[in-house]
Motif scaffolding. Sequence first.
Motif, PDB file in Angstrom:
ATOM      1  N   GLU A 122       1.121  -1.261  -0.104  1.00  0.00           N
ATOM      2  CA  GLU A 122      -0.248   0.006   0.087  1.00  0.00           C
ATOM      3  C   GLU A 122       0.757   1.583   0.103  1.00  0.00           C
ATOM      4  O   GLU A 122       0.214   2.555  -0.679  1.00  0.00           O
ATOM      5  CB  GLU A 122      -1.326   0.155   0.948  1.00  0.00           C
ATOM      6  N   ASN A 123       1.670   1.238   0.293  1.00  0.00           N
ATOM      7  CA  ASN A 123       3.230   2.233   0.557  1.00  0.00           C
ATOM      8  C   ASN A 123       3.538   2.567  -0.849  1.00  0.00           C
ATOM      9  O   ASN A 123       3.292   3.877  -0.785  1.00  0.00           O
ATOM     10  CB  ASN A 123       3.715   2.019   2.040  1.00  0.00           C
ATOM     11  N   LEU A 124       3.628   1.332  -1.574  1.00  0.00           N
ATOM     12  CA  LEU A 124       4.906   1.406  -2.724  1.00  0.00           C
ATOM     13  C   LEU A 124       3.399   2.120  -3.406  1.00  0.00           C
ATOM     14  O   LEU A 124       3.636   2.839  -4.713  1.00  0.00           O
ATOM     15  CB  LEU A 124       5.525   0.617  -2.829  1.00  0.00           C
ATOM     16  N   THR A 125       2.227   1.441  -4.423  1.00  0.00           N
ATOM     17  CA  THR A 125       1.057   1.517  -5.100  1.00  0.00           C
ATOM     18  C   THR A 125       0.590   2.799  -4.848  1.00  0.00           C
ATOM     19  O   THR A 125      -0.218   3.288  -5.266  1.00  0.00           O
ATOM     20  CB  THR A 125       0.539   0.288  -4.858  1.00  0.00           C
ATOM     21  N   ALA A 142      15.586  -2.303  -6.725  1.00  0.00           N
ATOM     22  CA  ALA A 142      16.771  -1.201  -7.462  1.00  0.00           C
ATOM     23  C   ALA A 142      16.689  -0.480  -6.045  1.00  0.00           C
ATOM     24  O   ALA A 142      18.317  -0.615  -6.084  1.00  0.00           O
ATOM     25  CB  ALA A 142      15.751  -0.738  -8.435  1.00  0.00           C
ATOM     26  N   ALA A 143      15.870  -0.531  -5.015  1.00  0.00           N
ATOM     27  CA  ALA A 143      16.558  -0.417  -3.719  1.00  0.00           C
ATOM     28  C   ALA A 143      17.209  -0.604  -2.486  1.00  0.00           C
ATOM     29  O   ALA A 143      16.796   0.320  -1.004  1.00  0.00           O
ATOM     30  CB  ALA A 143      14.884   0.779  -3.054  1.00  0.00           C
ATOM     31  N   ALA A 144      17.439  -1.880  -3.133  1.00  0.00           N
ATOM     32  CA  ALA A 144      17.730  -3.263  -2.240  1.00  0.00           C
ATOM     33  C   ALA A 144      17.606  -3.275  -1.236  1.00  0.00           C
ATOM     34  O   ALA A 144      18.007  -3.111   0.093  1.00  0.00           O
ATOM     35  CB  ALA A 144      19.451  -2.113  -2.053  1.00  0.00           C
ATOM     36  N   ILE A 145      16.317  -3.607  -1.448  1.00  0.00           N
ATOM     37  CA  ILE A 145      15.580  -3.826  -0.295  1.00  0.00           C
ATOM     38  C   ILE A 145      14.631  -4.885  -0.292  1.00  0.00           C
ATOM     39  O   ILE A 145      13.701  -5.732   0.304  1.00  0.00           O
ATOM     40  CB  ILE A 145      14.578  -2.779   0.388  1.00  0.00           C
ATOM     41  N   ASP A 146      14.692  -6.019  -1.863  1.00  0.00           N
ATOM     42  CA  ASP A 146      14.397  -6.665  -1.153  1.00  0.00           C
ATOM     43  C   ASP A 146      14.321  -8.046  -1.017  1.00  0.00           C
ATOM     44  O   ASP A 146      13.890  -8.763  -0.494  1.00  0.00           O
ATOM     45  CB  ASP A 146      14.992  -7.445  -3.404  1.00  0.00           C
ATOM     46  N   ARG A 174      14.677   3.286   2.956  1.00  0.00           N
ATOM     47  CA  ARG A 174      15.206   2.248   1.194  1.00  0.00           C
ATOM     48  C   ARG A 174      13.311   2.199   0.652  1.00  0.00           C
ATOM     49  O   ARG A 174      13.544   2.445  -0.726  1.00  0.00           O
ATOM     50  CB  ARG A 174      15.307   1.012   1.476  1.00  0.00           C
ATOM     51  N   MET A 175      12.503   2.029   1.712  1.00  0.00           N
ATOM     52  CA  MET A 175      11.030   1.692   1.236  1.00  0.00           C
ATOM     53  C   MET A 175      10.844   2.900   0.328  1.00  0.00           C
ATOM     54  O   MET A 175      10.156   3.398  -0.661  1.00  0.00           O
ATOM     55  CB  MET A 175      10.126   1.553   2.406  1.00  0.00           C
TER      56      MET A 175
END
Length: 251
Positions: A122-125, A142-146, A174-175
């Motif tokens: 929800e935060n990303l979208t 890309a943000a190294a949070i995977d 990173r989020m």
Amino acid sequence: TDLSSERNADREKVDEFYKKTKDSGVSIVLDNVSFKYKNGEENVIEKASFRINPGETVAFVGPSGEGKTTLLKLLLGIMPVTEGRLFLESADGENINISDSTRRFCSYVPQGINIFSGTIRENLTMVKEDATDEDLCSVIKAAAIDTLVSSLPEGLDTMINERGGNFSQGQLQRMAIARALLKDSKILIMDEATSALDVNTEKKVLEGVMVSNPARICIITTHRASMLKYCDRVFHVEQDGGISEVFDNKS
């Protein structure tokens, strides 16, 4: 009113310019720009002239004070310049003044954490409601949070507590960067946005940001010397409002 008609015309022009530069990106051009606040006696930015081209990563450094923050506000179209001209330019030379209408060209990641209670998804979208899982996987990588997200039992659907209390500052930063990348804007502005990261993680994030869109301009403000080696150019914002280029990695 005449003012609303002007704003509508400006938005229409910006929409056309946005579509035209979708793949090629834009340049940011400052032409003899000065700025002072309404009640101020002296310019905070003094006769600044430089150009940032598509694909460049640029840092603004300098003492704490109004200069760097003011410059970012000008680039985001929050305030108009006092003198000179600040504009975006396409590959064929067409240009458009930076204003509140051009803010859609930018993604902004502030130093303060701006993650909200809700799931990671929800935060990303919130910047792209129709984002696919593939889109989300791309930006978290890309943000190294995977690695973190894949280790969570509920993955992207993991809840973030109010004020992000169940994650570290670095993870929340990173989020926020992943969300900015999801917007896929032509200009990414990161204001001390990696301050909570260790040097190795910071390196991964900056490399991921750079390769995620080769035409994107990335602008950072930082007090950390470790970040500067990843930049194409570095500008020093002086206390007297002058802005000088102090490092060019392309030359």
